[in-house]
Write a protein that holds these residues in place. Sequence first.
Motif, PDB file in Angstrom:
ATOM      1  N   SER A  30       2.552  -7.522   8.912  1.00  0.00           N
ATOM      2  CA  SER A  30       3.895  -7.263   8.412  1.00  0.00           C
ATOM      3  C   SER A  30       4.640  -7.773   7.338  1.00  0.00           C
ATOM      4  O   SER A  30       5.639  -7.423   6.782  1.00  0.00           O
ATOM      5  N   ARG A  31       3.485  -8.639   6.532  1.00  0.00           N
ATOM      6  CA  ARG A  31       3.972  -9.128   5.263  1.00  0.00           C
ATOM      7  C   ARG A  31       3.485  -8.016   4.134  1.00  0.00           C
ATOM      8  O   ARG A  31       3.566  -8.513   2.864  1.00  0.00           O
ATOM      9  N   GLY A  32       2.754  -6.999   4.408  1.00  0.00           N
ATOM     10  CA  GLY A  32       2.363  -6.079   3.394  1.00  0.00           C
ATOM     11  C   GLY A  32       1.268  -6.367   2.537  1.00  0.00           C
ATOM     12  O   GLY A  32       1.234  -5.938   1.675  1.00  0.00           O
ATOM     13  N   ASN A  33       0.462  -7.464   3.123  1.00  0.00           N
ATOM     14  CA  ASN A  33      -0.550  -7.861   2.193  1.00  0.00           C
ATOM     15  C   ASN A  33      -1.882  -6.918   1.928  1.00  0.00           C
ATOM     16  O   ASN A  33      -2.118  -6.104   2.871  1.00  0.00           O
ATOM     17  N   TRP A  34      -2.170  -6.361   0.807  1.00  0.00           N
ATOM     18  CA  TRP A  34      -3.215  -5.451   0.622  1.00  0.00           C
ATOM     19  C   TRP A  34      -4.596  -6.317   0.660  1.00  0.00           C
ATOM     20  O   TRP A  34      -5.596  -5.848   1.278  1.00  0.00           O
ATOM     21  N   ILE A  35      -4.638  -7.166  -0.265  1.00  0.00           N
ATOM     22  CA  ILE A  35      -6.008  -7.796  -0.419  1.00  0.00           C
ATOM     23  C   ILE A  35      -6.533  -8.539   0.765  1.00  0.00           C
ATOM     24  O   ILE A  35      -7.799  -8.388   0.998  1.00  0.00           O
ATOM     25  N   THR A  36      -5.783  -9.370   1.206  1.00  0.00           N
ATOM     26  CA  THR A  36      -6.184 -10.045   2.407  1.00  0.00           C
ATOM     27  C   THR A  36      -5.213  -9.984   3.457  1.00  0.00           C
ATOM     28  O   THR A  36      -4.626 -11.036   3.787  1.00  0.00           O
ATOM     29  N   PRO A  37      -5.131  -8.843   4.237  1.00  0.00           N
ATOM     30  CA  PRO A  37      -4.185  -8.626   5.135  1.00  0.00           C
ATOM     31  C   PRO A  37      -4.484  -9.548   6.416  1.00  0.00           C
ATOM     32  O   PRO A  37      -5.721  -9.867   6.747  1.00  0.00           O
ATOM     33  N   GLU A  38      -3.404 -10.027   6.983  1.00  0.00           N
ATOM     34  CA  GLU A  38      -3.560 -10.778   8.593  1.00  0.00           C
ATOM     35  C   GLU A  38      -2.729  -9.931   9.365  1.00  0.00           C
ATOM     36  O   GLU A  38      -1.409  -9.865   9.244  1.00  0.00           O
ATOM     37  N   TYR A  39      -3.501  -9.403  10.366  1.00  0.00           N
ATOM     38  CA  TYR A  39      -2.876  -8.626  11.332  1.00  0.00           C
ATOM     39  C   TYR A  39      -1.881  -9.212  12.326  1.00  0.00           C
ATOM     40  O   TYR A  39      -2.823  -9.905  13.060  1.00  0.00           O
ATOM     41  N   ASN A  40      -0.803  -9.271  12.418  1.00  0.00           N
ATOM     42  CA  ASN A  40       0.065  -9.827  13.487  1.00  0.00           C
ATOM     43  C   ASN A  40       0.599  -8.901  14.690  1.00  0.00           C
ATOM     44  O   ASN A  40       1.138  -9.448  15.536  1.00  0.00           O
ATOM     45  N   TYR A  41       0.334  -7.664  14.512  1.00  0.00           N
ATOM     46  CA  TYR A  41       0.604  -6.727  15.579  1.00  0.00           C
ATOM     47  C   TYR A  41      -0.296  -5.709  15.923  1.00  0.00           C
ATOM     48  O   TYR A  41      -1.111  -5.430  14.938  1.00  0.00           O
ATOM     49  N   TRP A  42      -0.659  -5.788  17.098  1.00  0.00           N
ATOM     50  CA  TRP A  42      -1.731  -4.906  17.688  1.00  0.00           C
ATOM     51  C   TRP A  42      -1.335  -4.123  18.657  1.00  0.00           C
ATOM     52  O   TRP A  42      -0.650  -4.416  19.774  1.00  0.00           O
ATOM     53  N   GLY A  43      -2.009  -2.695  19.037  1.00  0.00           N
ATOM     54  CA  GLY A  43      -1.925  -1.904  19.982  1.00  0.00           C
ATOM     55  C   GLY A  43      -2.810  -2.050  20.866  1.00  0.00           C
ATOM     56  O   GLY A  43      -3.630  -3.223  21.052  1.00  0.00           O
ATOM     57  N   GLN A  44      -2.612  -1.275  22.035  1.00  0.00           N
ATOM     58  CA  GLN A  44      -3.393  -1.536  23.122  1.00  0.00           C
ATOM     59  C   GLN A  44      -4.781  -0.809  23.330  1.00  0.00           C
ATOM     60  O   GLN A  44      -5.590  -1.085  23.872  1.00  0.00           O
ATOM     61  N   GLY A  45      -4.830  -0.006  22.285  1.00  0.00           N
ATOM     62  CA  GLY A  45      -6.207   0.707  22.188  1.00  0.00           C
ATOM     63  C   GLY A  45      -6.009   2.066  22.909  1.00  0.00           C
ATOM     64  O   GLY A  45      -5.579   2.387  23.830  1.00  0.00           O
ATOM     65  N   THR A  46      -6.999   2.837  22.349  1.00  0.00           N
ATOM     66  CA  THR A  46      -7.380   4.322  22.787  1.00  0.00           C
ATOM     67  C   THR A  46      -8.740   4.367  22.826  1.00  0.00           C
ATOM     68  O   THR A  46      -9.456   4.259  21.993  1.00  0.00           O
ATOM     69  N   GLN A  47      -9.361   4.965  23.914  1.00  0.00           N
ATOM     70  CA  GLN A  47     -10.824   5.232  23.976  1.00  0.00           C
ATOM     71  C   GLN A  47     -11.182   6.324  23.280  1.00  0.00           C
ATOM     72  O   GLN A  47     -10.582   7.530  23.375  1.00  0.00           O
ATOM     73  N   VAL A  48     -12.245   6.428  22.514  1.00  0.00           N
ATOM     74  CA  VAL A  48     -12.905   7.572  21.778  1.00  0.00           C
ATOM     75  C   VAL A  48     -14.159   7.553  22.482  1.00  0.00           C
ATOM     76  O   VAL A  48     -14.898   6.508  22.140  1.00  0.00           O
ATOM     77  N   THR A  49     -14.889   8.474  22.918  1.00  0.00           N
ATOM     78  CA  THR A  49     -16.093   8.723  23.385  1.00  0.00           C
ATOM     79  C   THR A  49     -16.855  10.106  22.780  1.00  0.00           C
ATOM     80  O   THR A  49     -16.078  11.317  22.920  1.00  0.00           O
ATOM     81  N   VAL A  50     -17.761   9.830  21.879  1.00  0.00           N
ATOM     82  CA  VAL A  50     -18.377  10.970  21.364  1.00  0.00           C
ATOM     83  C   VAL A  50     -19.793  11.052  22.150  1.00  0.00           C
ATOM     84  O   VAL A  50     -20.729  10.314  22.182  1.00  0.00           O
ATOM     85  N   SER A  51     -20.111  12.287  22.791  1.00  0.00           N
ATOM     86  CA  SER A  51     -21.344  12.539  23.485  1.00  0.00           C
ATOM     87  C   SER A  51     -22.393  13.380  22.565  1.00  0.00           C
ATOM     88  O   SER A  51     -22.030  14.033  21.570  1.00  0.00           O
ATOM     89  N   SER A  52     -23.595  12.946  22.687  1.00  0.00           N
ATOM     90  CA  SER A  52     -24.472  13.814  21.849  1.00  0.00           C
ATOM     91  C   SER A  52     -24.956  15.075  22.354  1.00  0.00           C
ATOM     92  O   SER A  52     -24.654  15.433  23.265  1.00  0.00           O
TER      93      SER A  52
END
Length: 122
Positions: free
Chosen positions: A100-122
């Motif tokens: 949320s501070r908009g840092n580019w060089i050394t970002p520190e992520y203070n918000y995260w989502g819950q995630g989404t699964q990606v599965t790639v089959s061979s």
Amino acid sequence: QVQLVESGGGLVQAGGSLRLSCAASGRAISSYTMAWFRQAPGKEREFVARIFRNGGNTFYVDSVKGRFTISRDNAKNTVYLQMNSLKPEDTAVYYCAADSRGNWITPEYNYWGQGTQVTVSS
């Protein structure tokens, strides 16, 4: 507070494509640095890509360069990850993150989502 919700994951064959979305709510994210991370089973969470507030600057981990593209639509408060030429080793839970501070060089992520699964089959 900002809430991040990922979507677009699923099962795809190797060589296929998926487009992940990260919809933000609660606050506008136009000034935030946004990123995607992933975590494969039994492995540490790893950085995938990030994008600066105006979308002009992007950065990728070497393993996805040329295959993945991060983008953002600040009017929709949404960030995307277009994934092409998917490989089985891309299988992971993909997370959206915000600095949320908009840092580019050394970002520190203070918000995260819950995630989404990606599965790639061979």
